[in-house]
Scaffold this active site. Structure first.
Site, PDB file in Angstrom:
ATOM      1  N   GLY A  52      -6.774   6.250  20.441  1.00 55.28           N
ATOM      2  CA  GLY A  52      -7.339   5.433  19.376  1.00 55.28           C
ATOM      3  C   GLY A  52      -6.383   5.376  18.197  1.00 55.28           C
ATOM      4  O   GLY A  52      -5.653   6.342  17.945  1.00 55.28           O
ATOM      5  N   GLN A  57      -3.887   3.909   9.560  1.00 55.77           N
ATOM      6  CA  GLN A  57      -2.862   4.823  10.082  1.00 55.77           C
ATOM      7  C   GLN A  57      -1.488   4.157  10.180  1.00 55.77           C
ATOM      8  O   GLN A  57      -0.474   4.845  10.248  1.00 55.77           O
ATOM      9  CB  GLN A  57      -3.263   5.366  11.460  1.00 55.77           C
ATOM     10  CG  GLN A  57      -4.495   6.256  11.431  1.00 55.77           C
ATOM     11  CD  GLN A  57      -4.826   6.768  12.815  1.00 55.77           C
ATOM     12  OE1 GLN A  57      -5.514   6.102  13.573  1.00 55.77           O
ATOM     13  NE2 GLN A  57      -4.321   7.925  13.166  1.00 55.77           N
ATOM     14  N   CYS A 113      -5.574  13.805  16.226  1.00 57.58           N
ATOM     15  CA  CYS A 113      -5.338  12.562  15.491  1.00 57.58           C
ATOM     16  C   CYS A 113      -3.840  12.333  15.375  1.00 57.58           C
ATOM     17  O   CYS A 113      -3.101  13.271  15.052  1.00 57.58           O
ATOM     18  CB  CYS A 113      -5.965  12.654  14.103  1.00 57.58           C
ATOM     19  SG  CYS A 113      -5.779  11.150  13.133  1.00 57.58           S
ATOM     20  N   LEU A 114      -3.411  11.096  15.599  1.00 61.80           N
ATOM     21  CA  LEU A 114      -1.981  10.780  15.495  1.00 61.80           C
ATOM     22  C   LEU A 114      -1.460  10.966  14.066  1.00 61.80           C
ATOM     23  O   LEU A 114      -0.265  11.122  13.865  1.00 61.80           O
ATOM     24  CB  LEU A 114      -1.715   9.350  15.968  1.00 61.80           C
ATOM     25  CG  LEU A 114      -1.819   9.156  17.489  1.00 61.80           C
ATOM     26  CD1 LEU A 114      -1.863   7.675  17.840  1.00 61.80           C
ATOM     27  CD2 LEU A 114      -0.659   9.840  18.200  1.00 61.80           C
ATOM     28  N   HIS A 155     -14.675   8.637  15.188  1.00 64.76           N
ATOM     29  CA  HIS A 155     -13.406   9.135  14.633  1.00 64.76           C
ATOM     30  C   HIS A 155     -12.612   7.975  14.009  1.00 64.76           C
ATOM     31  O   HIS A 155     -12.118   8.083  12.880  1.00 64.76           O
ATOM     32  CB  HIS A 155     -12.590   9.813  15.740  1.00 64.76           C
ATOM     33  CG  HIS A 155     -11.228  10.257  15.326  1.00 64.76           C
ATOM     34  ND1 HIS A 155     -10.871  11.591  15.253  1.00 64.76           N
ATOM     35  CD2 HIS A 155     -10.121   9.562  14.956  1.00 64.76           C
ATOM     36  CE1 HIS A 155      -9.616  11.678  14.864  1.00 64.76           C
ATOM     37  NE2 HIS A 155      -9.131  10.456  14.677  1.00 64.76           N
ATOM     38  N   GLU A 156     -12.500   6.870  14.750  1.00 68.07           N
ATOM     39  CA  GLU A 156     -11.723   5.718  14.260  1.00 68.07           C
ATOM     40  C   GLU A 156     -12.426   5.047  13.088  1.00 68.07           C
ATOM     41  O   GLU A 156     -11.796   4.634  12.117  1.00 68.07           O
ATOM     42  CB  GLU A 156     -11.477   4.708  15.385  1.00 68.07           C
ATOM     43  CG  GLU A 156     -10.677   5.238  16.570  1.00 68.07           C
ATOM     44  CD  GLU A 156      -9.413   5.972  16.177  1.00 68.07           C
ATOM     45  OE1 GLU A 156      -8.798   5.617  15.153  1.00 68.07           O
ATOM     46  OE2 GLU A 156      -9.042   6.934  16.881  1.00 68.07           O
ATOM     47  N   HIS A 159     -11.691   6.615   9.812  1.00 63.93           N
ATOM     48  CA  HIS A 159     -10.415   6.224   9.190  1.00 63.93           C
ATOM     49  C   HIS A 159     -10.607   5.019   8.267  1.00 63.93           C
ATOM     50  O   HIS A 159      -9.929   4.902   7.239  1.00 63.93           O
ATOM     51  CB  HIS A 159      -9.372   5.857  10.255  1.00 63.93           C
ATOM     52  CG  HIS A 159      -8.690   7.035  10.872  1.00 63.93           C
ATOM     53  ND1 HIS A 159      -7.924   7.915  10.141  1.00 63.93           N
ATOM     54  CD2 HIS A 159      -8.618   7.469  12.155  1.00 63.93           C
ATOM     55  CE1 HIS A 159      -7.427   8.838  10.947  1.00 63.93           C
ATOM     56  NE2 HIS A 159      -7.834   8.604  12.181  1.00 63.93           N
TER      57      HIS A 159
HETATM   58  C1  QAP Z   1      -8.874  10.114  18.216  1.00 58.92           C
HETATM   59  O1  QAP Z   1      -6.620  10.551  18.694  1.00 58.92           O
HETATM   60  C2  QAP Z   1      -9.654  11.062  19.099  1.00 58.92           C
HETATM   61  O2  QAP Z   1      -1.901  15.876  17.816  1.00 58.92           O
HETATM   62  C3  QAP Z   1      -7.611   9.568  18.814  1.00 58.92           C
HETATM   63  O3  QAP Z   1       0.563  15.631  18.861  1.00 58.92           O
HETATM   64  C4  QAP Z   1      -9.054  12.118  19.748  1.00 58.92           C
HETATM   65  O4  QAP Z   1      -5.233   9.527  20.091  1.00 58.92           O
HETATM   66  C5  QAP Z   1     -10.986  10.901  19.233  1.00 58.92           C
HETATM   67  C6  QAP Z   1      -2.301  12.685  19.558  1.00 58.92           C
HETATM   68  C7  QAP Z   1      -9.804  12.968  20.558  1.00 58.92           C
HETATM   69  C8  QAP Z   1     -11.731  11.725  20.034  1.00 58.92           C
HETATM   70  C9  QAP Z   1     -11.141  12.770  20.713  1.00 58.92           C
HETATM   71  C10 QAP Z   1      -2.578  13.804  18.792  1.00 58.92           C
HETATM   72  C11 QAP Z   1      -1.038  12.567  20.106  1.00 58.92           C
HETATM   73  C12 QAP Z   1      -3.286  11.628  19.796  1.00 58.92           C
HETATM   74  C13 QAP Z   1      -1.622  14.783  18.572  1.00 58.92           C
HETATM   75  C14 QAP Z   1      -5.446  10.475  19.388  1.00 58.92           C
HETATM   76  C15 QAP Z   1      -0.349  14.648  19.119  1.00 58.92           C
HETATM   77  C16 QAP Z   1      -0.062  13.540  19.875  1.00 58.92           C
HETATM   78  C17 QAP Z   1      -4.487  11.590  19.182  1.00 58.92           C
HETATM   79 CO    CO Z   2      -7.293   9.673  13.912  1.00 54.83          CO
END
Ligand code: QAP
Ligand code: CO
Length: 187
Positions: A52, A57, A113-114, A155-156, A159
């Site tokens: 996401g 972001q 989270c990215l 989550h999104e 943001h």
């Molecule tokens: C949000 O997050 C999410 O730490 C999206 O080093 C995540 O795509 C919602 C990511 C989990 C619900 C459950 C995170 C990539 C990606 C990192 C992501 C990383 C590389 C996170």
């Molecule tokens: Co995020």
């Protein structure tokens, strides 16, 4: 246009960038520029890789996010040692001006989270919800979600309201994680 092959990789802002704290504005113009932004966001998300990505972001204060919670990415190491990625089962989603309804139940899920790379923590969210939104053409849509889909939507959506998932943790956890994150970020 295919978001996998085409599109730009946008810069992802990381915590504590000010744009991540702002409340995003509703989208009113459904034009080519919006379509291009959404494609670039999907491209950036698949490249990261992530499940996401919200407009703030990538530095855009508008109520938009993209998602794909269920695709597969296979890494192929080529003869020259370079990595290549094969993507399968893509279900890209573009969500504009989202509104939730009928939030019910509770789910604990480990989120990342990215914008806070390397930090993962369990967050409590609604288990089920109904989402009303507009697609990239401005058409009204709705969707019933539960489990990871529901978690990721919340989550999104956070943001868009200037909330990063760590804000949802206890003050103690939040402070610890932030200190650790900012310390490793400097290196
Ligand atoms: C949000 O997050 C999410 O730490 C999206 O080093 C995540 O795509 C919602 C990511 C989990 C619900 C459950 C995170 C990539 C990606 C990192 C992501 C990383 C590389 C996170
Ligand atoms: Co995020």
């Amino acid at each position: 246009m295919n978001a996998l092959e085409e599109g730009k990789i946008l810069k992802i802002f990381t915590y504590p960038a000010p744009i991540l704290k702002k409340i995003a504005e509703p989208v009113t113009q459904f034009d080519d520029e919006l379509e291009e932004l959404c494609q670039n966001m999907l491209h950036t998300m698949y490249h990261a890789p992530g499940i996401g990505l919200a407009a703030p972001q990538v530095g855009v204060g508008q109520r938009i996010f993209v998602m794909d919670i269920d695709y597969d990415r296979e890494e192929i190491i080529q003869a020259d040692g370079e990595a290549e990625y094969k993507y399968e089962n893509l279900v890209p989603r573009i969500i504009i001006n989202p509104k939730f309804e009928n939030q019910e139940g509770e789910i604990l899920y480990e989120e990342g989270c990215l914008s806070v790379p390397g930090v993962y923590e369990q967050v409590k969210r609604a288990e089920k919800l109904t989402l009303h939104y507009q697609d990239v053409k401005g058409e009204k849509q709705s969707l019933d979600a539960e489990g990871l889909l529901s978690v990721c939507l919340q989550h999104e959506n956070d943001h868009l309201d200037g909330i990063v998932f760590i804000e949802r943790l206890s003050m103690i956890k939040k402070n610890l994680l932030m200190k650790k994150f900012l310390k490793t970020k400097k290196k």
